[in-house]
Enzyme design. Structure first.
Site, PDB file in Angstrom:
ATOM      1  N   GLU A 416      -9.397  29.104 -38.897  1.00  0.00           N
ATOM      2  CA  GLU A 416      -9.924  29.844 -37.762  1.00  0.00           C
ATOM      3  C   GLU A 416      -8.890  30.042 -36.660  1.00  0.00           C
ATOM      4  O   GLU A 416      -9.038  29.551 -35.548  1.00  0.00           O
ATOM      5  CB  GLU A 416     -11.181  29.153 -37.234  1.00  0.00           C
ATOM      6  CG  GLU A 416     -12.256  29.178 -38.295  1.00  0.00           C
ATOM      7  CD  GLU A 416     -13.609  28.678 -37.845  1.00  0.00           C
ATOM      8  OE1 GLU A 416     -13.660  27.623 -37.206  1.00  0.00           O
ATOM      9  OE2 GLU A 416     -14.608  29.330 -38.149  1.00  0.00           O
ATOM     10  N   GLU A 486     -15.801  27.029 -47.116  1.00  0.00           N
ATOM     11  CA  GLU A 486     -16.865  26.258 -46.470  1.00  0.00           C
ATOM     12  C   GLU A 486     -18.185  26.913 -46.836  1.00  0.00           C
ATOM     13  O   GLU A 486     -18.328  28.126 -46.736  1.00  0.00           O
ATOM     14  CB  GLU A 486     -16.723  26.265 -44.934  1.00  0.00           C
ATOM     15  CG  GLU A 486     -15.506  25.530 -44.439  1.00  0.00           C
ATOM     16  CD  GLU A 486     -15.342  25.571 -42.919  1.00  0.00           C
ATOM     17  OE1 GLU A 486     -16.350  25.666 -42.190  1.00  0.00           O
ATOM     18  OE2 GLU A 486     -14.181  25.510 -42.471  1.00  0.00           O
TER      19      GLU A 486
HETATM   20  C1  GAL Z   1     -16.498  26.523 -39.434  1.00  0.00           C
HETATM   21  C2  GAL Z   1     -15.271  25.716 -39.102  1.00  0.00           C
HETATM   22  C3  GAL Z   1     -15.494  24.242 -39.219  1.00  0.00           C
HETATM   23  C4  GAL Z   1     -16.788  23.865 -38.582  1.00  0.00           C
HETATM   24  C5  GAL Z   1     -17.906  24.605 -39.216  1.00  0.00           C
HETATM   25  C6  GAL Z   1     -19.226  24.323 -38.600  1.00  0.00           C
HETATM   26  O1  GAL Z   1     -16.479  27.717 -38.780  1.00  0.00           O
HETATM   27  O2  GAL Z   1     -14.189  26.085 -39.884  1.00  0.00           O
HETATM   28  O3  GAL Z   1     -14.419  23.580 -38.621  1.00  0.00           O
HETATM   29  O4  GAL Z   1     -16.745  24.182 -37.244  1.00  0.00           O
HETATM   30  O5  GAL Z   1     -17.697  25.970 -39.064  1.00  0.00           O
HETATM   31  O6  GAL Z   1     -19.581  23.007 -38.605  1.00  0.00           O
END
Ligand code: GAL
Length: 955
Positions: A416, A486
């Site tokens: 990010e 993620e």
């Molecule tokens: C993503 C980010 C993580 C964490 C997650 C939400 O956007 O890369 O570091 O913030 O969301 O828990």
């Protein structure tokens, strides 16, 4: 002696000065090393130069200073005397004014006096290695300044041989919490200053290795591996197990067993130069982008991964080896095969463990500038050439440090950080330095710099489109494989919908799996609150419990999310045709056959195993399936519900789990469940003060149940649709139109009123008619309770008819009642842990026991939890309750309202009633605290429903 008099370096965008070039991180076999971990003298000041730097001079008396433990974070030591942690997700906790940081900049002066061991060689040099300091440090040895550095989770070394003395060496380190580097370290986690990884003095004999690069590839067509070790210092490379003895820089090709995460074969070797011997652990494997797929050793791999932050509830990011090993063992035991080191390179020992136990690794650089999103990425350091040297320094420090780990298959540029020239420069440098691995970065959906199309929290339908190649995108992107770096946001109860993702990943070749967000809840152990989260330290900006979103609780107990994930990603699929006694076994691994597993069948009647035995399953190759005949079902006259359970267990002890550890299982019915039914032969008898029906007594005015066979019912069963919203029900603030936690409250589902319409004692039933609805709304639920009995048992049939225009699903649908006393619980149904409609893959039907307290799932922020699925019957508090059909069961010592009001578990105290919910339906869980809500098939729609429970006493 000259000292810098200003602290300009703190706000300097450069990576620092004085450090040695980055190199491989290794432990020498023979060169001496001295750990400088332990107790250090410590002084905290409020600004960078509130104190002068005379403390670095020899002879300075720090006797009056406090002490801290290194490695450690000062804010987690000293019982609050040294400030406290701050949690923000993406907001910078200081004005966005790059590269400036606040004048109030907690600065920790650290001092350590050490002697060299008696056997420390007089010749050669020495380097001082810092494995991690947040966020900026300046250092001196014996009064001589060595330099200063940033890059918190990266190693920095300094040449110090010329300064060492046999005794009384004074090492002084000044650490600033905030620096220009903080702009590059805006990861979603606690801000925790300090020297949080090891500090080591390394002897560097003349002719020692310096840096080296192990190239160990595998040719799957020939079964041969090729080894070449490039080294700064010439020497020889020996690998006894392979009869290899070659000069550095020379290639040798021999037949080998390859390294994969499933078969992590490592060969021990030695790199010997004139001055030093370095142990090598060599894994032969080839990573390539081929045919639009990520291939290792010629095969496409499927990542079943997780994002791992380093976390310990007391020590923060200062992890010891045993904690790291615990993470790896837990991952292996739960069928995970991959880790993304979000969002920085981990302690190097963690990568050793990944090599050894077998996990694919995406090694991510210590880089995130997410806070710039607040200003549309204006002034983003990754698109500003002044910062590029710092970015390249970080890329180099990661790659050089970790390049000899076979487990690392991807380098990730960071997280990010938007897009920009700096990222491109990093990718170019990495591709040039290490063309044998792939490059990952999620932030650029056009994939200019990357070898994989990576996304986070893409919804199921979009993932499917990507799998079908229907997502469009740039030409470059269309040729790339896809991963979700993620997904499955594991905040609180959930994540839901994992099985649905896995189905897609397995269906479409282009989809090469994903990484759950995230491994562990970053709860901070707290004397009054149990575990603290954002805001608990009085932070002016914070993101609450968004920092508790892991598959394991802060103490590393697996959460139901991890149990679910383990089942969803099982390496063996077991499905059965119970009627025909056939089980179909599929090896879902990419590399290993099934020879490491033993199979076992068992047959249950009413959840109790009546017979079991071993099942001969061929050692199927990856991707293969076989049908295996089950034995003849045992003869049993009881005529209960019959089912088969087939398990895959480890055939022998492994390094990560003992023999008989369950890797996978399947269950299938061998006969239908006989439903509880009886004739309504008893008739209600009405008196002025009571109505009796079979074993039960009711209030004649309200129709409320008072007791069953002498068991008092403190609060009578009545319709309940409310649950304490989960983090996923509440949803993330950017998801405005589908946040049901909010919509439910707006509608008033947490404050339903029950209007009694009538109590009718009829011939064969007591019928209580009601309307259940929230104040201020016209919608309602017409609810009829019909009680019947055969004299011994009592049956409640609830009929619900929604009225009005219901635009939202219901949180739950069932009855709630209170028992004055209950502790032990036994049930036949899904277990042992909780399950909800889209988190129920791991719920195994059987006979389970617990206590009321044991039924609770300890989410750091209290919320709906603990439901057991598919319950046929449950016994507690002297009652037996059978369901027609199966139901969801929950019991707790506090009300839903108390659960909802609690911020921490310590807010929950047991009352004098055990509250029991018997639910016909539960709304899905989803993953909306960051990703998609429940899929439509898991919605609990407000529609007509009828369900029954049969009560009897167990006495
Ligand atoms: C993503 C980010 C993580 C964490 C997650 C939400 O956007 O890369 O570091 O913030 O969301 O828990």
């Amino acid at each position: 002696m000259s000292f810098r008099t200003t602290a300009d370096y703190v706000e300097d965008v450069s990576p620092g000065s004085g450090a040695l070039p980055a190199r491989a991180w290794y432990a020498s076999s023979d060169a001496k090393a001295l750990s400088l971990n332990g107790s250090w003298r410590f002084r905290l000041s409020a600004t960078v130069d509130a104190e002068d730097d005379s403390f670095a001079e020899e002879g300075y008396d720090a006797g009056g200073w406090a002490e801290v433990t290194v490695p450690g974070h000062w804010v987690l030591q000293g019982d609050g005397a040294f400030g406290s942690p701050i949690y923000t997700n993406h907001l910078y906790p200081f004005p966005v004014d790059p590269p400036h940081v606040p004048t109030e900049n907690p600065t920790g002066d650290h001092l350590r006096v050490f002697d060299l061991p008696a056997d420390w060689p007089a010749d050669g040099g020495a380097v001082l290695r810092f494995d991690g300091v947040e966020s900026c440090a300046r250092l001196w040895l014996n009064g001589t300044e060595l330099g200063e550095f940033k890059g918190s989770r990266l190693a920095h070394e300094f040449a110090v041989g010329h300064l060492l003395k046999p005794g009384g060496n004074v090492l002084a380190v000044r650490v600033h919490q905030w620096s220009a580097g903080s702009y590059l370290e805006d990861q979603d986690q606690w801000w925790l200053p300090g020297i949080f990884r090891d500090v080591t003095l390394l002897h560097r004999p003349a002719g020692s290795v310096g840096d080296f690069f192990v190239h160990a590839s595998y040719d799957h067509t020939t079964g041969e591996g090729t080894l070449r070790v490039d080294s700064d210092a010439e020497g020889r490379v020996t690998v006894p197990g392979l009869d290899i003895d070659v000069a550095t820089g020379e290639s040798v090709t021999v037949a080998v067993e390859p390294w994969t995460a499933e078969t992590p074969k490592l060969y021990d070797g030695v790199l010997a130069t004139e001055g030093e011997r370095v142990p090598l652990r060599i894994g032969f494997r080839t990573v390539a982008l081929e045919d639009g797929l990520i291939k290792v050793n010629g095969k496409a791999v499927l990542f079943k991964g997780v994002n791992r932050h380093e976390w310990h509830p007391e020590k923060g990011r200062a992890l010891d080896l045993e904690t790291m090993r615990e993470d790896v063992l837990l991952m292996k035991r739960h069928n995970l095969n991959a880790v993304r080191t979000s969002h920085y390179p981990p302690h190097p020992a963690f990568l050793d463990l990944c090599d050894e136990y077998g996990l694919w690794v995406i090694d991510e650089c210590d880089l995130e500038t997410h806070g710039f999103t607040e200003q549309d990425w204006r002034d983003n350091p990754v698109d500003d050439d002044r910062w590029t040297p710092a970015l390249l320094d970080r890329a180099e420090r990661m790659v050089e440090r970790d390049k000899n780990h076979p487990s690392v298959v991807f380098w990730s540029l960071g997280n990010e950080a938007g897009t920009g020239r700096g990222l491109t420069a990093m990718a170019e440098w990495i591709h040039g330095r290490d063309p044998e691995r792939l490059v990952h970065y999620e932030g650029d959906w056009n994939c200019r710099d990357t070898d994989v199309y990576s996304r986070m929290y893409a919804f199921h339908d979009e993932v499917e489109k990507i799998g079908q190649q229907l997502d469009g995108g740039t030409r470059g992107r269309r040729a790339l494989p896809f991963i979700q770096c993620e997904y499955g946001h594991a905040m609180g109860n959930g994540p839901g919908g994992l099985a649905d993702y896995q189905e897609l990943f397995e269906k479409y070749e282009r989809l090469q799996g994903g990484f759950i967000w995230e491994w562990i809840d970053h709860g901070v152990k707290h004397a009054e609150l149990g575990y603290a989260y954002g805001g608990d330290f009085g932070e002016e900006l914070h993101d609450g419990n968004f920092v508790c979103d892991g598959l394991v609780f802060p103490d590393r107990t697996p959460s139901p999310g991890l149990i679910e994930y383990k089942k969803v990603i099982e390496p063996v699929h077991i499905e059965g045709d119970g009627a025909n006694g056939i089980v179909r076994i599929t090896n879902k691994q990419d590399f290993a056959d099934l020879s490491a597993l033993a199979f076992e069948w068992s047959c249950q009647v009413d959840g109790e195993t009546v017979e079991s035995g071993s099942l001969a399953v061929p050692a199927l190759a990856p991707g293969e399936s076989a049908e295996v005949k089950l034995p003849e079902p045992p003869v049993d006259g009881r005529g209960g519900e019959r089912q088969w359970t087939v398990r895959a267990l480890l055939a022998d002890d492994t390094v990560w789990a003992p023999k008989d550890h369950v890797v996978a299982w399947g269950q299938f019915a061998a006969g239908a469940r006989p439903l509880p039914s009886f004739p309504a032969s008893d008739r209600p008898a009405a008196a002025t003060d009571r109505i009796t029906l079979g074993p039960a007594e009711f209030d004649p005015r309200t129709g409320a149940l008072r007791s069953i066979g002498g068991v008092a019912v403190g609060a009578a069963p009545r319709l309940d649709v409310w649950r304490a919203p989960t983090d996923n029900d509440d949803g993330a603030e950017w998801q405005t139109d589908t946040r049901y936690g909010m919509l439910w409250r707006t509608l008033g589902l947490h404050r339903m009123r029950h209007r009694l319409v009538s109590v009718e004692a009829g011939d064969d039933a007591l019928t209580v008619r009601t309307r259940v609805a929230p104040a201020a709304r016209e919608v309602g639920l017409d609810t009829v309770y019909r009680w019947t009995s055969d004299g011994e048992r009592l049956r409640l049939t609830v009929s619900v008819t929604p009225e009005g225009d219901w635009t939202v699903p219901l949180p739950r649908l069932g009855v709630r009642f209170g028992l004055p006393e209950a502790d032990r619980v036994e049930w036949f149904g899904g277990g042992p842990g909780e399950a909800y409609p889209d988190t129920s893959t791991a719920s195994m039907v059987g006979r389970w026991q617990s206590t009321v307290d044991g039924l609770q799932t300890p989410y750091v922020r209290p919320q709906e939890n603990g439901a057991r699925a598919d319950v046929r019957w449950v016994e507690l508090g002297g009652l037996r309750i059978e369901g027609d059909p199966e139901f969801w069961f929950t019991a707790r010592r506090w009300t839903t309202e108390q659960l909802e009001a609690a911020r921490h578990r310590t807010d929950l105290t047991a009352g004098d009633t055990v509250w029991v919910n018997l639910d016909h339906g539960q709304h899905g869980i989803g993953s909306q605290s960051c990703g998609p809500g429940p899929l439509p098939q898991y919605f609990l729609k407000a529609e007509p429903a009828e369900f029954s429970f049969v009560f009897s006493t167990t006495g």
